[in-house]
Design a protein around this motif. Sequence first.
Motif, PDB file in Angstrom:
ATOM      1  N   ILE A 125       0.836  -1.212   0.000  1.00 26.66           N
ATOM      2  CA  ILE A 125       0.000   0.000   0.000  1.00 26.66           C
ATOM      3  C   ILE A 125       0.866   1.256   0.000  1.00 26.66           C
ATOM      4  O   ILE A 125       0.397   2.351   0.331  1.00 26.66           O
ATOM      5  N   GLN A 126       2.175   1.057  -0.364  1.00 29.17           N
ATOM      6  CA  GLN A 126       3.126   2.163  -0.506  1.00 29.17           C
ATOM      7  C   GLN A 126       3.350   2.894   0.821  1.00 29.17           C
ATOM      8  O   GLN A 126       3.529   4.111   0.865  1.00 29.17           O
ATOM      9  N   GLY A 127       3.321   2.110   1.907  1.00 25.46           N
ATOM     10  CA  GLY A 127       3.621   2.665   3.218  1.00 25.46           C
ATOM     11  C   GLY A 127       5.058   2.379   3.620  1.00 25.46           C
ATOM     12  O   GLY A 127       5.843   1.808   2.853  1.00 25.46           O
ATOM     13  N   LEU A 128       5.409   2.765   4.841  1.00 27.47           N
ATOM     14  CA  LEU A 128       6.764   2.572   5.363  1.00 27.47           C
ATOM     15  C   LEU A 128       6.663   2.020   6.777  1.00 27.47           C
ATOM     16  O   LEU A 128       5.722   2.327   7.518  1.00 27.47           O
ATOM     17  N   ILE A 129       7.638   1.206   7.166  1.00 26.53           N
ATOM     18  CA  ILE A 129       7.666   0.672   8.520  1.00 26.53           C
ATOM     19  C   ILE A 129       9.108   0.662   9.019  1.00 26.53           C
ATOM     20  O   ILE A 129      10.026   0.309   8.279  1.00 26.53           O
ATOM     21  N   THR A 130       9.291   1.093  10.266  1.00 27.55           N
ATOM     22  CA  THR A 130      10.611   1.066  10.903  1.00 27.55           C
ATOM     23  C   THR A 130      10.464   0.468  12.292  1.00 27.55           C
ATOM     24  O   THR A 130       9.362   0.406  12.853  1.00 27.55           O
ATOM     25  N   CYS A 131      11.590   0.040  12.830  1.00 31.83           N
ATOM     26  CA  CYS A 131      11.582  -0.556  14.167  1.00 31.83           C
ATOM     27  C   CYS A 131      12.761  -0.005  14.964  1.00 31.83           C
ATOM     28  O   CYS A 131      13.894   0.023  14.462  1.00 31.83           O
ATOM     29  N   ARG A 132      12.474   0.434  16.180  1.00 33.06           N
ATOM     30  CA  ARG A 132      13.522   0.836  17.118  1.00 33.06           C
ATOM     31  C   ARG A 132      13.385  -0.029  18.359  1.00 33.06           C
ATOM     32  O   ARG A 132      12.279  -0.236  18.865  1.00 33.06           O
ATOM     33  N   SER A 133      14.509  -0.524  18.841  1.00 33.16           N
ATOM     34  CA  SER A 133      14.441  -1.444  19.974  1.00 33.16           C
ATOM     35  C   SER A 133      15.616  -1.217  20.918  1.00 33.16           C
ATOM     36  O   SER A 133      16.746  -0.937  20.486  1.00 33.16           O
ATOM     37  N   GLY A 134      15.334  -1.310  22.204  1.00 29.99           N
ATOM     38  CA  GLY A 134      16.362  -1.185  23.232  1.00 29.99           C
ATOM     39  C   GLY A 134      15.945  -1.946  24.473  1.00 29.99           C
ATOM     40  O   GLY A 134      14.945  -2.680  24.477  1.00 29.99           O
TER      41      GLY A 134
END
Length: 709
Positions: free
Chosen positions: A677-686
């Motif tokens: 669907i032409q979206g974006l996904i990111t992940c931050r983890s700590g």
Amino acid sequence: MYQADSNIRKRLLVARLPVMPQILLKLIEHCQTEEIRILALAELIAQDPGMCSKTIGMANVSTYPRNGRKIGLEHSLTALGIDSIKNMVISESVFQVFNSSFFSNSADLRFFWQHSLETAIVARAIAEKMRYPHLEEAYLAGLLHDVGRLALVTTAPSEYASNFLAKDDEMLCAVEQRTLNTSHPEAGSWLIESWNLDSFMADSVLYHHDSMARLESAHPLVRIVRLAHQLSSTGDDRSVKDAGLLCGVNVADLEQISVDAKSKVRQSADALGIDVAGVKDLSELSARDPDMPAKDPVNQQLSDEVRNLMLASEAGRSFSRPLGEAGLLESVSRSARMLFDFEDSIMLLTSGTGKALVGVPVGEHKQRLTEFSVALAGGGLLAEVVLQRRLAFVGHEGNPLGIAEEQLRRVLGSECLVCLPLLSGQRCLGVMVGGVAAWQVNSLQRRERFLRSFGEQAATALETALGERGEASRRAASVAEEYRETSRRVAHEVNNPLSIIKNYLSILSGKLEKQEPVVSEMSILNEELDRVGHIMKSLADLKPTLRDGGAEVNRVVRDIVRLFRDTEFVPASVQIVAHTQDLPAEVEGSADTIKQVLVNLVKNAIEAMPTGGEIQIANGGHVNRDGRLYIEISVRDSGPGIPQEILEKLFSPVLSTKGAGHQGLGLSIVHNLIKKIQGLITCRSGSSGTIFEILLPVRRRTYQGVPGR
């Protein structure tokens, strides 16, 4: 008296009959058009004895199997097919241009062409008067009644060239018998008999010089051709009247038929650009014993080499067309028969291991060839052809044959075999085995360079076709692998709504026992069942299918939280919280797609906190990124975080470390759905937890402007 050729009849079978150059030019012009019309080609070929003979002869052999041996050019051309017609026209043109015989000059053919065409038109008209039912057969018999003269001048140009234009009378037949031990009626009849037609056409050619009295009770076609020949050859009223009695046609009708035929011939000549003025003067001399002209062997060799070079080049162009492997092998077989006069041919290809030759099921011998194999390590002539990369002629010197070679010779029904290696660079792809008569071998040995060139052209095209087959196999394997991956994805994704359905059924059971309302639960069950159907449908598409329309993000987030809160899916130690906006936020993609993404992320978050914690699903509002508007959705947990080595490959399918029932596909599916669907996904983890941030494109709307006041 000259030495008669004892093999004259055999040589007639492979004679290349000359064609009027004007007709060849017209045929080439038709073959170069985008849409080739069989009827237009038939009309042209029907005006030339040489090309007509070639067409019917080619179509009535085993290489072009049909139901019965039918008479007719349209039937013959349809049986040959467009590619074979093109090859025939071009090869005949090249042979004629580079043939050193006398008929390279079109003037030598004009009288013969005029007489043959006039006889054909007259024969058809007489057949119509007699109510003979096969008008096209009568026309073709008239057109080919003197085809023996073309065959003799092609087969024995030194002996016959000087008499080709001689008067067609008893003197001519006598000279033919003295010099060649045959006559042109016999030669033409022998040639037509080789086509195995269900017709008396061969007899009509054989007897067209016989006396009227002898033909009184002959078949109608024989009498028609005899009368047509007489009417087209002489102005003797008495002879014409006697011939007319054979067919019951009066003199007045015959005179009108003759006038009409001459007019039609002139029209054809004008349309084709053939100058027929004064051509009758070419046939005023009586036949005589020929003088033997001196030959120039160097010029003949040069002509043959250039001709063969052009034919090999044209064969290569023909093979380069997209025919597929089976179509290419069929085309190679037909071209070989056309160029080298093979009686039939068989294709043997090198096996995948390179240790054997295996038969290819092409042509009439499909069943036997499928089971035919020759081990290269076992020796024999076929193995030598492959291993030594050399052309071989088998059976012409009386040498003992191996079982494999003997079998192939019996399959082809031939005296000898020509074994041509198909060489592409340093690789031998297989062997083409052609069947020939023993008397043809010497001629083919002189054309060894042409045979090799033909084999190389065929091998180059075959290597391309085999490469395409390999690519097709790789594509099929890729599709199969993609299907397996999709099956795994579907199995993984279906498990989510099924788990929700299972939990809601438990809740539903409890409420029904207490007689509490279950409208909300039934609605959720229906939605989840629809989602299962949507996921299953994607299996048929191999890739996830996205429904048209948009989704209101706030509603989807609230539905997800309600799903997990109301069921036993979320442990009591895990809190799930939603933060949504008051204003509606509609994004691209369906509600099912967004729900599928969030369910996967929430499930992962729950599994990441076995001792409990908090999950927050938040609508962060609008974000402008590179000029495009998005809605930001985040899923945050308070778990221990994701190790670096896993974070690096987070969105790739990996082997799950969660134990049985987990396939390691969840985040890969999430990534693919967002990308669709032409979206974006990111992940931050700590160490304090993990947050997935998703940018969903705001749904574009078309606003209607408000008119100014």
